[in-house]
Each structure stands twice: as structure tokens, then as C-alpha cells.
Design an enzyme around this catalytic site. Sequence first.
Site, PDB file in Angstrom:
ATOM      1  N   HIS A  22       0.167  -0.312 -10.019  1.00 33.50           N
ATOM      2  CA  HIS A  22      -0.642  -1.258  -9.248  1.00 33.50           C
ATOM      3  C   HIS A  22      -1.016  -2.468 -10.112  1.00 33.50           C
ATOM      4  CE1 HIS A  22      -3.063  -1.252  -5.323  1.00 33.50           C
ATOM      5  NE2 HIS A  22      -3.066  -2.489  -5.790  1.00 33.50           N
ATOM      6  N   ARG A  44       0.848  -1.187   0.000  1.00 34.85           N
ATOM      7  CA  ARG A  44       0.000   0.000   0.000  1.00 34.85           C
ATOM      8  C   ARG A  44       0.886   1.239   0.000  1.00 34.85           C
ATOM      9  NH1 ARG A  44      -3.329  -2.733  -1.677  1.00 34.85           N
ATOM     10  NH2 ARG A  44      -5.430  -3.196  -0.904  1.00 34.85           N
ATOM     11  N   ASP A  76       4.923  -0.354  -6.712  1.00 28.18           N
ATOM     12  CA  ASP A  76       3.753  -0.663  -7.523  1.00 28.18           C
ATOM     13  C   ASP A  76       2.523   0.040  -6.963  1.00 28.18           C
ATOM     14  OD1 ASP A  76       2.445  -2.246  -9.652  1.00 28.18           O
ATOM     15  OD2 ASP A  76       1.452  -3.270  -7.981  1.00 28.18           O
ATOM     16  N   GLU A 111      -2.377   7.419  -5.345  1.00 31.54           N
ATOM     17  CA  GLU A 111      -2.606   6.724  -6.612  1.00 31.54           C
ATOM     18  C   GLU A 111      -4.037   6.807  -7.119  1.00 31.54           C
ATOM     19  OE1 GLU A 111      -3.424   2.106  -5.987  1.00 31.54           O
ATOM     20  OE2 GLU A 111      -1.478   2.662  -5.192  1.00 31.54           O
TER      21      GLU A 111
END
Length: 334
Positions: free
Chosen positions: A296, A235, A259, A264
Site C-alpha cells: 500500500h 482496494r 498494492d 491487509e
Amino acid sequence: MKIVFFSAKPYDHEFFESCNKRYDFELEFWETHLGPHIVDAIKVGTDVVCVFVNDKLTAEVIAILAQKGVKIIALRCAGFNNVDLNAAKQYGIRVCRVPAYSPQAVAEHAVAMLLTLNRKTHKAYNRVREQNFSLSGLMGFNLFGKTVGVIGTGKIGAAFCKIMLGFGCSVLASDPVVNKSLQSAGVKYLPFHEVIKEADIISLHCPLTPENHYLIGSNSLLTMKKGVTLINTSRGGLINTREVIEALKTGQLAALGIDVYEQEEQLFFKDLSGSIIGDDDIQRLISFPNVLLTGHQAFFTQEALTEIAESTLKTVKILLEDNAEEIVSDAILV
């Protein structure tokens, strides 16, 4: 029974519709994320809303869902920091998630990021396409013999540990619960501050909670070895982006692979190639040659998407039928 999906992409249509042949729910897919801006548009008679990582289920949103008659909030992911669970409990809405879906998918992506950053294969690929076969600037290091710190040894963290053991790494781990199987395989459990102090490579595999928000910030970064590699596929809020940028500038961090990103929801899962992005922090990260950023996608394998769809619809069916005997406790949050 009707399920409305938010933040839905074409692959969500494909995998859920295929899986739904065994359940025969009425499925409706909305591309927008769920939040205060759209919740009023949900029609009365909707039984379930199915949401993803960047949907915002605040107390305000949940109150309106309850008015619409929604019975279940189904997260098609493992994390649930974007849902006000207390509000859901107050309004009598059940909340479920997918506690595990092909943990190897995320673990393997973390390894892919580590290998790419280390051996600079992304740069080599671009050079060769331009007929540049120089090796200058492409030197990496052997993973064999390095110390890898793993923060969180749930299913994904455990899968990552096993891969690193296979590379011949010394693996240190921090988790409130010791995995005896990993311990027997050679993983050494230590407190968080000791793991990050000893590790050459650190990979984050823990959920985001109020207690570990900004787990990686200026204090923890100074505890690390100079020149450490940091990977985050968990996260975004685990990392204080601006303080990590400072660590990259000073060389305290040799490389960063992420990622996930703490802001985001404004960026990921969208094509912004023709837009001006006003987020200075992510623009700064993208500018660093030793930063690898993906949008992600660690979960994004055929196996994982199949398991997500099957687990989500199965749990929804169990909850709607109130079949308590079949309920898997870690899938049910409220």
C-alpha cells in the site's frame, strides 16, 4: 482544538506537524489502529479523530466516539468503506475525506508495477548484483499497441489512462460517468464485461462498495483473455484472492500486480520480517514469480503526503467553524 491520529507513522508526524503551523491544532499521534480495542482510551475533549485505510469505525466505535464528544472523523485517504456512515449520521458526527491527492502518485505506481512485471526489472536487478548477466527468462512485450482496460476513471484512473495513451496503447474504460475529456483523447468507454474481454492489461481504479466487492473473481476472470495482466492499486476487496490464485495457477492470469490486499489490515504498514505470517493466501501470492506485491505504497510521494495533510486540516477547520460556503462537497461524506 484537538486532533488524535490513529495508525500514525513517522511520516504522518512530519507532514501534518509541518502543515499544522498554519492551523495551530493540538495534534496527538497514536501508532495503533482505531477499533473497539482502543476507542475507550480516547479522552473526553477530543474534537477530531484522524484515521487511515485500515482503521475500523464500526457503529460500536462511533457510538463511543460520540460519548467522548468527538465531532469529526477525518479520513486521510479517499476510500471510506471502513466507516459506518449511517452510524456517524445517527450520532451527529461529521465525516470527511481527502477525495483527491496527487492522483499521479497512484497512477504512476500502477504503471511502475506494470513495467516491472512485464520487463522483469526486479529479477534483472537481483541477477546483475550476483554477476549474472543472462537474459534467459527476462523477455517481456511492447506496451505500444496493446489494449489496456481501465476500471474506474476518476482522477487516478484518468491519470492512468493518459499515461497509457502516451505509451501508444488502445485504452478502453468502464465507469458509470463518462469523462468527455478522456473520450476526446481517444479513450473508448464500454460496459465492464466488454472491457475485460478485450483487454490485454487491466488496471483497477475504482472505490470499494458493496456492489463491486469481489469484482474480479472466477466469473470475470474466465471472461478475460488468457494471459492477461492485472493491476490493482485501489482496494483489496475488489479481488477475490483465492480465485485469482487459481487463475495464476492455470495461466489465465499471466501476471498480477497488487498494492492492496483484502486482509491487509493485519499486515501492511508493519515490519513483520521476524514473524511467522499465518495468512496462507498472501504467502502463496508471494511465492509466485509472476506476482508483484507492494505494501500500500502507491500514495507514498512527497507531493501526495503534502496534499493529504493540507486537505485534511483545511477541511477539519472548515467543519469546526461550520463555514458551509467553503465546504467542498466531495470531501464531506456526512
